[in-house]
Scaffold this motif. Structure first.
Motif, PDB file in Angstrom:
ATOM      1  N   ASN A   1       1.005   2.304  13.401  1.00  0.00           N
ATOM      2  CA  ASN A   1       0.798   1.065  14.243  1.00  0.00           C
ATOM      3  C   ASN A   1       0.742   1.744  15.613  1.00  0.00           C
ATOM      4  O   ASN A   1       1.955   1.994  16.382  1.00  0.00           O
TER       5      ASN A   1
ATOM      6  N   GLN B   1       6.311   2.339  12.825  1.00  0.00           N
ATOM      7  CA  GLN B   1       5.878   1.389  11.948  1.00  0.00           C
ATOM      8  C   GLN B   1       4.932   1.847  11.396  1.00  0.00           C
ATOM      9  O   GLN B   1       3.687   2.415  12.158  1.00  0.00           O
TER      10      GLN B   1
ATOM     11  N   LEU C   1       1.478   2.227   8.183  1.00  0.00           N
ATOM     12  CA  LEU C   1       0.928   1.815   6.981  1.00  0.00           C
ATOM     13  C   LEU C   1       0.642   2.974   6.195  1.00  0.00           C
ATOM     14  O   LEU C   1      -0.143   3.842   6.465  1.00  0.00           O
TER      15      LEU C   1
ATOM     16  N   GLU D   1       1.764   0.217   1.530  1.00  0.00           N
ATOM     17  CA  GLU D   1       3.010  -0.204   1.961  1.00  0.00           C
ATOM     18  C   GLU D   1       3.209  -0.173   3.616  1.00  0.00           C
ATOM     19  O   GLU D   1       2.759   0.748   4.021  1.00  0.00           O
ATOM     20  N   TYR D   2       3.649  -1.433   4.046  1.00  0.00           N
ATOM     21  CA  TYR D   2       3.917  -1.262   5.552  1.00  0.00           C
ATOM     22  C   TYR D   2       5.396  -0.918   5.997  1.00  0.00           C
ATOM     23  O   TYR D   2       6.439  -1.593   5.281  1.00  0.00           O
TER      24      TYR D   2
END
Length: 185
Positions: A115, A121, A123, A184-185
């Motif tokens: 991100n 963060q 993905l 999945e994040y």
């Protein structure tokens, strides 16, 4: 409830050849003996309710290739950039010491997208698939559960976890093929 499970004892010999920094090819011979965990497992297995439990000798010759270009950072919980790919073929044969003959093909592709507006963060995208080719189908794929390998637990390589779904083999019986996607994040 009754405890059900299997005990696996194995030995393996492998050889790996890294090519450049990101590529790897390997070969492996493995022998695994599977037995039921205890008397209650044997009773439940004999009743036919848990006939998916596999017992006996599982010997295989495996060949594979992997490509990995991912980056981790000190506070990362997973890779944050990059992608990886792994393909493998497992040949179970009576000539190798197995009780059956089967070819098992697997694919695992992953991509990690950071991100740009928030540190650490990610993905994480994954596509996994497998196909069993006979004449015997003693090694199958199982889908469900949220378990994974840790310091105290292990998970068989043919079990693909699926969060939110129990490892319920009545609802999701083992099969000879599998294609699953994860985000999945």
């Amino acid at each position: 409830g009754a405890r059900i499970g299997e005990r696996r004892t194995s030995a393996a010999v492998s050889m790996s050849l890294p090519l450049k920094q990101r590529h790897n090819i390997y070969s492996l011979y493995s022998y695994e003996h599977r037995s039921l965990l205890d008397a209650s497992s044997e009773t439940l297995h004999a009743s036919g309710d848990y006939d998916w439990l596999t017992t006996g000798g599982f010997a295989r010759l495996e060949f594979g290739y992997s490509y990995r270009f991912t980056r981790n950072f000190p506070y990362s919980v997973s890779p944050e950039h990059g992608r990886s790919l792994a393909v493998a073929g497992r040949w179970y044969s009576e000539y190798l010491g197995a009780q059956f003959n089967e070819l098992l093909l697997t694919l695992d592709a992953r991509s990690y997208l950071n991100n740009p507006w928030a540190d650490n963060q990610v993905l994480a995208l994954r596509l996994a698939g497998g196909l069993a080719l006979g004449p015997d189908y003693d090694e199958t794929f199982k889908l469900g559960g949220s378990g994974g390998s840790s310091l105290f637990t292990t998970q068989a390589p043919q079990v693909y976890s699926l969060r939110g779904f129990p490892l319920d083999l009545d609802a999701y019986p083992p099969g000879s093929g599998l294609l699953v996607g994860y985000a999945e994040y």
